[in-house]
Scaffold this motif. Structure first.
Motif, PDB file in Angstrom:
ATOM      1  N   LEU A  21     -37.632  12.277  33.389  1.00 53.21           N
ATOM      2  CA  LEU A  21     -39.025  12.688  33.235  1.00 53.21           C
ATOM      3  C   LEU A  21     -39.898  11.541  32.740  1.00 53.21           C
ATOM      4  O   LEU A  21     -41.065  11.420  33.122  1.00 53.21           O
ATOM      5  N   ALA A  22     -39.342  10.683  31.890  1.00 54.44           N
ATOM      6  CA  ALA A  22     -40.128   9.593  31.319  1.00 54.44           C
ATOM      7  C   ALA A  22     -40.551   8.583  32.380  1.00 54.44           C
ATOM      8  O   ALA A  22     -41.670   8.058  32.335  1.00 54.44           O
ATOM      9  N   VAL A  23     -39.659   8.289  33.319  1.00 53.11           N
ATOM     10  CA  VAL A  23     -39.970   7.275  34.332  1.00 53.11           C
ATOM     11  C   VAL A  23     -40.900   7.817  35.417  1.00 53.11           C
ATOM     12  O   VAL A  23     -41.387   7.051  36.251  1.00 53.11           O
ATOM     13  N   THR A  24     -41.144   9.140  35.405  1.00 55.76           N
ATOM     14  CA  THR A  24     -42.094   9.721  36.352  1.00 55.76           C
ATOM     15  C   THR A  24     -43.513   9.431  35.867  1.00 55.76           C
ATOM     16  O   THR A  24     -43.866   9.781  34.743  1.00 55.76           O
ATOM     17  N   PRO A  25     -44.338   8.770  36.669  1.00 53.97           N
ATOM     18  CA  PRO A  25     -45.694   8.418  36.218  1.00 53.97           C
ATOM     19  C   PRO A  25     -46.501   9.634  35.793  1.00 53.97           C
ATOM     20  O   PRO A  25     -46.487  10.662  36.457  1.00 53.97           O
ATOM     21  N   GLY A  26     -47.158   9.503  34.652  1.00 49.86           N
ATOM     22  CA  GLY A  26     -47.987  10.578  34.129  1.00 49.86           C
ATOM     23  C   GLY A  26     -49.142   9.999  33.335  1.00 49.86           C
ATOM     24  O   GLY A  26     -49.330   8.772  33.287  1.00 49.86           O
ATOM     25  N   PRO A  27     -49.931  10.844  32.687  1.00 48.13           N
ATOM     26  CA  PRO A  27     -51.081  10.350  31.921  1.00 48.13           C
ATOM     27  C   PRO A  27     -50.715   9.312  30.872  1.00 48.13           C
ATOM     28  O   PRO A  27     -51.412   8.303  30.723  1.00 48.13           O
ATOM     29  N   ASP A  28     -49.604   9.540  30.156  1.00 47.08           N
ATOM     30  CA  ASP A  28     -49.213   8.606  29.105  1.00 47.08           C
ATOM     31  C   ASP A  28     -48.927   7.220  29.671  1.00 47.08           C
ATOM     32  O   ASP A  28     -49.300   6.200  29.069  1.00 47.08           O
ATOM     33  N   SER A  29     -48.282   7.178  30.827  1.00 51.40           N
ATOM     34  CA  SER A  29     -47.957   5.887  31.437  1.00 51.40           C
ATOM     35  C   SER A  29     -49.214   5.111  31.798  1.00 51.40           C
ATOM     36  O   SER A  29     -49.309   3.901  31.544  1.00 51.40           O
ATOM     37  N   PHE A  30     -50.182   5.790  32.372  1.00 50.62           N
ATOM     38  CA  PHE A  30     -51.419   5.106  32.768  1.00 50.62           C
ATOM     39  C   PHE A  30     -52.237   4.683  31.552  1.00 50.62           C
ATOM     40  O   PHE A  30     -52.892   3.633  31.578  1.00 50.62           O
ATOM     41  N   ILE A  31     -52.216   5.492  30.492  1.00 53.06           N
ATOM     42  CA  ILE A  31     -52.937   5.118  29.270  1.00 53.06           C
ATOM     43  C   ILE A  31     -52.325   3.873  28.655  1.00 53.06           C
ATOM     44  O   ILE A  31     -53.023   2.931  28.263  1.00 53.06           O
ATOM     45  N   VAL A  32     -51.007   3.850  28.548  1.00 56.71           N
ATOM     46  CA  VAL A  32     -50.319   2.686  27.985  1.00 56.71           C
ATOM     47  C   VAL A  32     -50.554   1.460  28.852  1.00 56.71           C
ATOM     48  O   VAL A  32     -50.789   0.356  28.343  1.00 56.71           O
ATOM     49  N   ALA A  38     -50.376   3.147  21.449  1.00 60.95           N
ATOM     50  CA  ALA A  38     -50.629   4.297  22.317  1.00 60.95           C
ATOM     51  C   ALA A  38     -49.321   4.995  22.678  1.00 60.95           C
ATOM     52  O   ALA A  38     -49.257   6.233  22.732  1.00 60.95           O
ATOM     53  N   ALA A  39     -48.271   4.217  22.929  1.00 58.23           N
ATOM     54  CA  ALA A  39     -46.961   4.798  23.243  1.00 58.23           C
ATOM     55  C   ALA A  39     -46.423   5.594  22.062  1.00 58.23           C
ATOM     56  O   ALA A  39     -45.880   6.691  22.227  1.00 58.23           O
TER      57      ALA A  39
END
Length: 205
Positions: A15-26, A41-42
């Motif tokens: 689930l973590a490696v799936t791109p999501g809002p947190d990934s784009f923010i970081v 941010a992470a």
């Protein structure tokens, strides 16, 4: 018990490696302000995930899921926050301040951490994830709240580890390229992604 925790950790990795809002923010903070801000941010996103684990363990997430109006309110607030972040990135008047020395724009760790925290706390899907998945990894004789919090800690640690890799990788890439326009284009791309995620969240019922 150990096998269950390892299996849950493996699921968290997927689930973590799936791109999501947190990934784009970081990624946006890594490009614009460097590794320190993006790591903050992470960390904020990981703490927000832990909040939902505690809420699920205490039954608050179940109450929210059963209260359609409450879930809708949290979902809409989260979507609007993502759109706000995306539009802000797209409408920034000045480009990423990364000149030939590779020095990024300064941003306080508190502000970056708060952004990651709010993004996670305004995402009720995280709470629903713990409601749907955590019971499968809680043994019948175990304390539900304590075990759910333990699972939340595992999820937060995995999420932070992955986001830290994204942060460090993006920051090093920017220092290697040392091209302000590249940073500007990447930030605009993250803005489009965040705005799109926000709009998609609003459209989700």
């Amino acid at each position: 018990m150990l096998d269950s925790l390892l299996a849950f950790a493996g699921l968290c990795v997927v689930l973590a490696v799936t791109p999501g809002p947190d990934s784009f923010i970081v990624l946006r903070f890594a490009v614009r302000s460097g590794v320190a801000a993006s790591l903050s941010a992470a960390a904020g996103a990981a703490i927000g995930s832990l909040f939902w684990a505690g809420a699920a363990g205490l039954g608050l997430a179940a109450l929210l899921a059963g209260w359609s109006i409450g879930y809708t309110i949290v979902r809409v607030l989260g979507a609007l926050y993502l759109i706000y972040l995306g539009v802000r990135a797209l409408c920034a008047r000045r480009p990423v301040e990364a000149d030939t020395t590779g020095i990024p724009e300064h941003l306080s760790w508190w502000r970056a951490g708060r952004t990651g925290l709010l993004s996670a706390m305004l995402n009720p899907k995280i709470g629903l994830f713990f409601l749907a998945v955590a019971p499968q990894f809680v043994q019948s004789h175990a304390d539900v709240v304590a075990t759910t919090l333990l699972l939340g800690c595992i999820d937060a640690a995995v999420a932070f580890g992955w986001l830290a890799l994204v942060s460090i990788g993006a920051s090093r890439m920017m220092r290697w390229l040392r091209r302000p326009k590249v940073g500007t284009h990447l930030e605009r791309a993250s803005g489009v992604a965040l705005t799109g995620l926000g709009v998609a969240t609003l459209a989700t019922h």
